[in-house]
Structure formats: C-alpha cells, structure tokens
Write a protein that holds these residues in place. Structure first.
Motif, PDB file in Angstrom:
ATOM      1  N   ASN A  87      56.409 -75.932 -29.412  1.00 42.44           N
ATOM      2  CA  ASN A  87      55.393 -76.900 -29.025  1.00 42.44           C
ATOM      3  C   ASN A  87      54.133 -76.075 -28.774  1.00 42.44           C
ATOM      4  O   ASN A  87      54.190 -75.170 -27.933  1.00 42.44           O
ATOM      5  N   THR A  96      67.090 -82.920 -22.802  1.00 43.02           N
ATOM      6  CA  THR A  96      65.833 -83.680 -22.825  1.00 43.02           C
ATOM      7  C   THR A  96      65.436 -84.093 -24.239  1.00 43.02           C
ATOM      8  O   THR A  96      65.241 -85.279 -24.518  1.00 43.02           O
ATOM      9  N   TRP A 141      53.231 -74.306 -24.992  1.00 41.82           N
ATOM     10  CA  TRP A 141      53.221 -75.535 -24.182  1.00 41.82           C
ATOM     11  C   TRP A 141      52.333 -75.302 -22.959  1.00 41.82           C
ATOM     12  O   TRP A 141      52.553 -74.340 -22.225  1.00 41.82           O
ATOM     13  N   ALA A 184      63.880 -75.859 -25.859  1.00 39.17           N
ATOM     14  CA  ALA A 184      63.798 -77.300 -25.592  1.00 39.17           C
ATOM     15  C   ALA A 184      64.110 -78.146 -26.837  1.00 39.17           C
ATOM     16  O   ALA A 184      64.789 -79.159 -26.740  1.00 39.17           O
ATOM     17  N   LEU A 242      62.364 -73.357 -16.195  1.00 37.39           N
ATOM     18  CA  LEU A 242      61.294 -72.372 -16.380  1.00 37.39           C
ATOM     19  C   LEU A 242      60.789 -71.878 -15.026  1.00 37.39           C
ATOM     20  O   LEU A 242      60.551 -70.686 -14.829  1.00 37.39           O
ATOM     21  N   ALA A 246      66.085 -80.310 -15.526  1.00 37.23           N
ATOM     22  CA  ALA A 246      65.503 -80.203 -16.878  1.00 37.23           C
ATOM     23  C   ALA A 246      64.773 -78.877 -17.085  1.00 37.23           C
ATOM     24  O   ALA A 246      64.818 -77.985 -16.240  1.00 37.23           O
ATOM     25  N   LEU A 247      64.119 -78.740 -18.236  1.00 34.78           N
ATOM     26  CA  LEU A 247      63.596 -77.413 -18.629  1.00 34.78           C
ATOM     27  C   LEU A 247      62.414 -76.960 -17.790  1.00 34.78           C
ATOM     28  O   LEU A 247      62.252 -75.771 -17.540  1.00 34.78           O
ATOM     29  N   THR A 248      61.585 -77.889 -17.373  1.00 31.59           N
ATOM     30  CA  THR A 248      60.437 -77.498 -16.543  1.00 31.59           C
ATOM     31  C   THR A 248      60.930 -76.746 -15.316  1.00 31.59           C
ATOM     32  O   THR A 248      60.408 -75.690 -14.956  1.00 31.59           O
TER      33      THR A 248
HETATM   34  C1  PLP Z   1      58.284 -76.240 -25.093  1.00 31.53           C
HETATM   35  C2  PLP Z   1      58.706 -77.134 -23.983  1.00 31.53           C
HETATM   36  N1  PLP Z   1      59.453 -76.621 -22.999  1.00 31.53           N
HETATM   37  C3  PLP Z   1      59.857 -77.375 -21.970  1.00 31.53           C
HETATM   38  C4  PLP Z   1      59.524 -78.700 -21.880  1.00 31.53           C
HETATM   39  C5  PLP Z   1      59.950 -79.469 -20.679  1.00 31.53           C
HETATM   40  O1  PLP Z   1      61.083 -80.177 -20.879  1.00 31.53           O
HETATM   41  P1  PLP Z   1      61.764 -81.057 -19.710  1.00 31.53           P
HETATM   42  O2  PLP Z   1      61.251 -82.442 -19.917  1.00 31.53           O
HETATM   43  O3  PLP Z   1      63.212 -80.885 -19.986  1.00 31.53           O
HETATM   44  O4  PLP Z   1      61.338 -80.496 -18.413  1.00 31.53           O
HETATM   45  C6  PLP Z   1      58.739 -79.285 -22.888  1.00 31.53           C
HETATM   46  C7  PLP Z   1      58.356 -80.702 -22.781  1.00 31.53           C
HETATM   47  O5  PLP Z   1      57.491 -81.198 -23.406  1.00 31.53           O
HETATM   48  C8  PLP Z   1      58.318 -78.469 -23.952  1.00 31.53           C
HETATM   49  O6  PLP Z   1      57.560 -78.972 -24.936  1.00 31.53           O
END
Ligand code: PLP
Length: 435
Positions: free
Chosen positions: A201, A271, A150, A236, A129, A124-126
């Motif tokens: 976010n 996600t 975020w 995201a 990153l 996932a994105l976390t």
């Molecule tokens: C701006 C942003 N990037 C990344 C994420 C993380 O996403 P993931 O749940 O796919 O790791 C979020 C999750 O809230 C987010 O708000």
C-alpha cells in the motif's frame, strides 16, 4: 521510561532471550527490555485458582449457574459460543494461534522445516505494528523502508515510538529497488530495522520471485557482515497476487531462519486476507535462525505483555468467529471467489491501459501486480489539483500520495473502471487546457 529496576520477570525473559549468545536482547528497545507478561499478578493468581469450587478471582461476571452473566438481547444475536463474552488471553485464543501458525506453513511452504514462534494476537495489524515498535524502537531509532508506504507508519513509528523513517526510492525503473535497500544497510550503526510491505500500500506492488531472492541475499549479506537486523514484514495484503513470476509466499519463509543476526517479525491478519476489516484481529510471529523454544516463548511473553499494557486483550468474538470460519467447509472456495472479484478488476485495468495508449499523455501507471491498489503519476499537472478536479467535476475520488494518485480498485465495481480511467484522462486534459 521508568527509572525503577527492570522487573524480575523481564530479567528472566531477557536471560532466556540471551541464551546461546542470541542478538535478540540487543535488538530490543529500552521498553522492550523492560517488557514482561505479568504472569504472577491477577492473571497468575486467577490461573492458580482455576477449578476452585469458589473462585472469587476473576473480574468478569457470572450467573449463579456459572454461565457468563450477559444480556439476553445480545446473547440472542451471538454467533459464537457464550464464552466469547469473556476475555480472551492476552496472547490470544490458543486454538486460533495454533491454527494461524498451521495456516502460515500452508500459505508459505518455504517455511516447512523452519521454526517460528506461535503467533500472538493483537487488535489487527495497526496494533501489531505499534506493539512491534514499542518492543524494538527507541526514540531516535531509524526504520528503513521504501518511500511509498502506508501513511499510518508515520503516526505509529514516528509519533507513537519517536523513531525516524528513512526511505529509499521504491522503484528502480520498473523493478523494486533492491540496491537502494542494500546501500541503506551499509554505513554506520550495527542495529538496522527494515520494514517491507508486500503487496504494498499504496503501489499494489509485490516483489517478483527474482527480487524476493535478491532481497533475501542483501539481508543475508548484511547479517553476515555483522549487522544486527530486525526485519518487519507487513503482510496485510498477503495472498492477493495476480501475476505469474511474482513472489506468492510471504518473505517470512525466506527470512525466518536465515541467519542468527536476523530476527524477522511477520505481522498479518484476516483484515484484508479474509475481508473482515472491522473485526480487529491480527498476529505477530517471530522467526530467527538458532532461536529455540525459550527465545520464542520469551518474545511471545514480551509481546503479550505489551498487548496487556495497551489493550489488555484482543476481541474475543472476532477470534472465535475466525476459528469457526477457518473450519468452515466452504471457507477456501469462498475466499477464492472474493479473490477472483479483485483479480478481475486488476485484469480489466491492465486491459484498459493496453487499449488506451492515448492515456499515456495524461498519466503513467506505476508498476503494480497485486493487492488493492495501483498508482498513476499524472503527466504535467499537480496530483492534488487533479484529485480536487476529479471530485468536483467528475464524481471520482482518489488519494494523493507523494505526487501520485492512488486508485483503490478494491472498492470500484468492475463496470466503473473504464469510466474511472476515462475520467482521469479527461480531467488531466482539462487541467492542462486551463492552466
Ligand atoms: C500496509 C498496511 N498495513 C496495515 C494496515 C492496517 O490494517 P488493520 O486494519 O488490520 O489494522 C493497513 C490498512 O490499510 C495497510 O494498508
């Protein structure tokens, strides 16, 4: 960081990345320069043995008939092929990578005629990153980003990578503050790292069409002026845009092949796009003018090496489920229905704000046009005092960030939105009366 010489495989990738005088090697962190995909170790030897009559290379277990050795009770619940019990490749399932890239072009037609890497699958994105941070950020490096971001970026980039976040004011009046970004791109330092997140976010703001082009121009000017740029796009919430005139594509389409001094990395995933928060699948995709297959493949290999280093490989069942979903005949329609649910809440909030001018005595709505959230700035009371009163006496939860209250309309039923804003107004008035 290891003091050992850089591994020969990493050296080969660095040479590929340097082909044609590309700036990519100079954007990499020390760890990024050392990163490689261990194609000659267990993985390489397993690959060579694939198809052997007796294959004793693989660290997964198989039944005597060659099927995955798995518990029948879990098999009975399985929605994906039995192969999904096995490891996925560190790069991700080839079919999913190909499909996601195809979908990137469908979702952002500006990409047509441009080049980009194949997406590498992350948890996932976390994780996308973090892998990006590992690849490009040295301790002490600076990431330039808007001041409303975020909060997990702090853990990922500051704590995880030792980098510094340098912010600029997100808004200039009701507009995205493009001039402030331009100012940050000036000054000393040839390597500049920029992070943009639309829909954002916490604000729920996406650049308008005009602002998106202005962002492109500012980044292009910096690249033409000799800066070496890495632009990280956190997409995201891609696709959740509710207003006309707002840039609906990813900025990736505008930036991916803009200038040979500008490497763009798009981080995205299902996600929020496909409403599967716990599935933990994401993607890292690169785009750069002048980059050819060797550059992209080397970036993919380094990224996959860091995936291997951190999690080995991403959730295989999730990847299979996604592939099946993308091929489902009703996928697009269902996605539209869920979008409409969120859009209806957005429109109701707009209506509430229009119908209740008196709320402006209690709070100001920040610019918003997309995503899951909107923010309000409380008038004359402290945001955290307001938040605590809302929880204690109004059964209403919100998040405080940078003096604002973030309201996630993504999680509030349509018929509770009137009450949410009435509570906000009442709580501000109560606080003002008592302090
Ligand atoms: C701006 C942003 N990037 C990344 C994420 C993380 O996403 P993931 O749940 O796919 O790791 C979020 C999750 O809230 C987010 O708000």
């Amino acid at each position: 960081m290891s003091s050992k010489p850089i591994h020969a495989l990493a050296q080969k990738l660095n040479a590929d990345l340097a082909a044609g005088g590309s700036v990519v090697p100079s954007l990499l962190s020390q760890r990024g320069l050392r990163a490689y995909f261990p194609s000659q170790g267990i993985l390489g030897q397993s690959a060579e043995a694939r198809g052997s009559r007796i294959n004793a290379t693989i660290g997964t277990a198989f039944e005597d008939d060659g099927s995955p050795l798995s518990l029948e009770c879990i098999e009975a619940m399985l929605l994906t092929p039995p192969d999904s019990f096995l490891y996925a490749p560190s790069q991700g399932l080839p079919a999913l990578r190909a499909r996601w890239r195809e979908m990137l072009f469908e979702k952002s037609p500006s990409l047509l005629g441009r080049t980009c890497s194949l997406p590498v699958v992350t948890s996932a994105l976390t994780h996308a990153l973090y892998v990006t941070g590992l690849l490009f950020l040295d301790p002490g490096d600076t990431v330039i980003l808007p001041d409303l971001y975020w909060d997990n970026y702090e853990l990922i980039f500051q704590e995880g990578c030792g980098a510094r976040l340098k912010t600029f004011k997100t808004f200039r009046g009701r507009h995205f503050n493009v001039p402030a970004l331009e100012r940050q791109l000036g000054g000393r330092g040839e390597k500049k790292i920029v992070l943009l997140n639309f829909p954002n976010n916490p604000t729920g703001y996406t650049a308008t069409e005009e602002e998106a082009l202005a962002l492109r121009d500012v980044l292009l000017r910096a690249a033409e002026g000799g800066k070496r740029l890495l632009v990280i796009l956190d997409d995201a919430y891609f696709g959740l845009v509710y207003e006309k005139g707002v840039y609906r594509e990813s900025l990736f389409g505008l930036l991916a092949n803009l200038h040979p001094n500008l490497l763009t990395v798009k981080l995205d995933g299902p996600t929020k796009e496909d409403y599967v928060w716990g599935m933990r699948v994401g993607f890292v995709t690169y785009g750069m003018q002048g980059a050819g297959a060797p550059h992209y493949q080397a970036l993919e290999a380094k990224t996959a090496g860091l995936v291997r280093m951190t999690i080995s490989n991403a959730n295989n069942m999730g990847q299979h489920l996604l592939l099946q979903a993308f091929a489902h005949p009703d996928y697009a329609r269902q996605k539209q229905v869920k979008f409409a649910t969120l859009e209806a809440r957005y429109r109701r909030i707009r209506q509430i704000l229009r119908r209740h001018p008196e709320y402006r005595e209690s709070f100001a709505a920040m610019p918003f046009n997309s995503g899951y959230f909107m923010c309000v700035r409380p008038a004359g009371v402290l945001a955290d005092a307001l938040r605590r009163l809302l929880v204690a006496e109004y059964q209403t939860g919100a998040i405080v960030q940078s003096g604002l209250l973030r309201l996630a309309f993504s999680s509030v039923p349509l018929d509770r939105l009137d009450e949410l804003f009435a509570n906000l107004d009442a709580a501000v008035r109560q606080l003002k009366a008592t302090t």
